[in-house]
Motif scaffolding. Sequence first.
Motif, PDB file in Angstrom:
ATOM      1  N   ALA A  44       0.842  -1.205   0.000  1.00 44.24           N
ATOM      2  CA  ALA A  44       0.000   0.000   0.000  1.00 44.24           C
ATOM      3  C   ALA A  44       0.876   1.254   0.000  1.00 44.24           C
ATOM      4  O   ALA A  44       0.639   2.187  -0.771  1.00 44.24           O
ATOM      5  N   GLU A  56      -3.126   8.962   0.852  1.00 44.71           N
ATOM      6  CA  GLU A  56      -4.008   9.429   1.931  1.00 44.71           C
ATOM      7  C   GLU A  56      -3.183   9.378   3.194  1.00 44.71           C
ATOM      8  O   GLU A  56      -2.734   8.296   3.579  1.00 44.71           O
ATOM      9  N   ALA A  59      -4.348   6.606   5.509  1.00 47.42           N
ATOM     10  CA  ALA A  59      -4.055   5.251   5.027  1.00 47.42           C
ATOM     11  C   ALA A  59      -2.559   4.960   5.144  1.00 47.42           C
ATOM     12  O   ALA A  59      -2.146   3.839   5.481  1.00 47.42           O
ATOM     13  N   ALA A  63      -1.089   1.921   7.454  1.00 45.19           N
ATOM     14  CA  ALA A  63      -0.194   0.894   6.908  1.00 45.19           C
ATOM     15  C   ALA A  63       1.144   0.889   7.642  1.00 45.19           C
ATOM     16  O   ALA A  63       1.688  -0.179   7.961  1.00 45.19           O
TER      17      ALA A  63
END
Length: 176
Positions: A44, A56, A59, A63
């Motif tokens: 990711a 993002e 995000a 991660a």
Amino acid sequence: MRSRIILRAVLLALAGPSLAAGPGDTIVAARQASMKEMAAAARAIAEMFDGKRAYEPAAFKAAADTLSARAGGLTGEFPQGTLGAPSAARPEIDQARPEFEALARHIGRLADALAIKAGNAPPGITADMRMDGGSLLGKRPGAAEADPARMPAEHLLHLILQDCTSCHSKFRQKQQ
Ligand code: HEC
């Protein structure tokens, strides 16, 4: 004679497959799941930096937190008796614990540094998050290694991925 047969049956029961298929299996399944989580998290982040996935900050942080939590728990996931087939963990881990644990600690430190950076991540990827085309990587690797907190996030990610590869090449059975 009879007692010898009974003794043999008891020994067989102790050594039998029911024991081997017990708690060891759970440990193997758990660490394989945690490896998969690390892989998804690393992918990711790599895709955000490569522009293959929308960046993002939340995000990115999620991660990086996963990487840090999973990498931090790595050493405890390979106890004696859970190495070798059917797991892909090589039995050599047991003979090279210090090296295995040093690798785990190293990736843990890098992932912690990345998670801290991700916690302060700006709304868009900035130049200082990018790999700095050579001044850190290559020329002064020692200085950079000394302080992961000063490395750009993308550089940290690359070093983390190198640790995955180093450990797998030594301690993971080749995939058929
Ligand atoms: C310190 C050693 C070590 C490090 C560091 C490490 N791995 Fe692993 N990894 C292993 C071992 C050993 C196995 C085999 C586990 C087993 O089958 O019991 C494994 C297995 C895996 C698997 C297969 C899991 C499955 O379902 O069978 C994936 C995917 C994986 N690792 C990804 C990663 C990624 C991504 C990283 C870095 C972010 C990483 N690993 C870092 C040692 C390591």
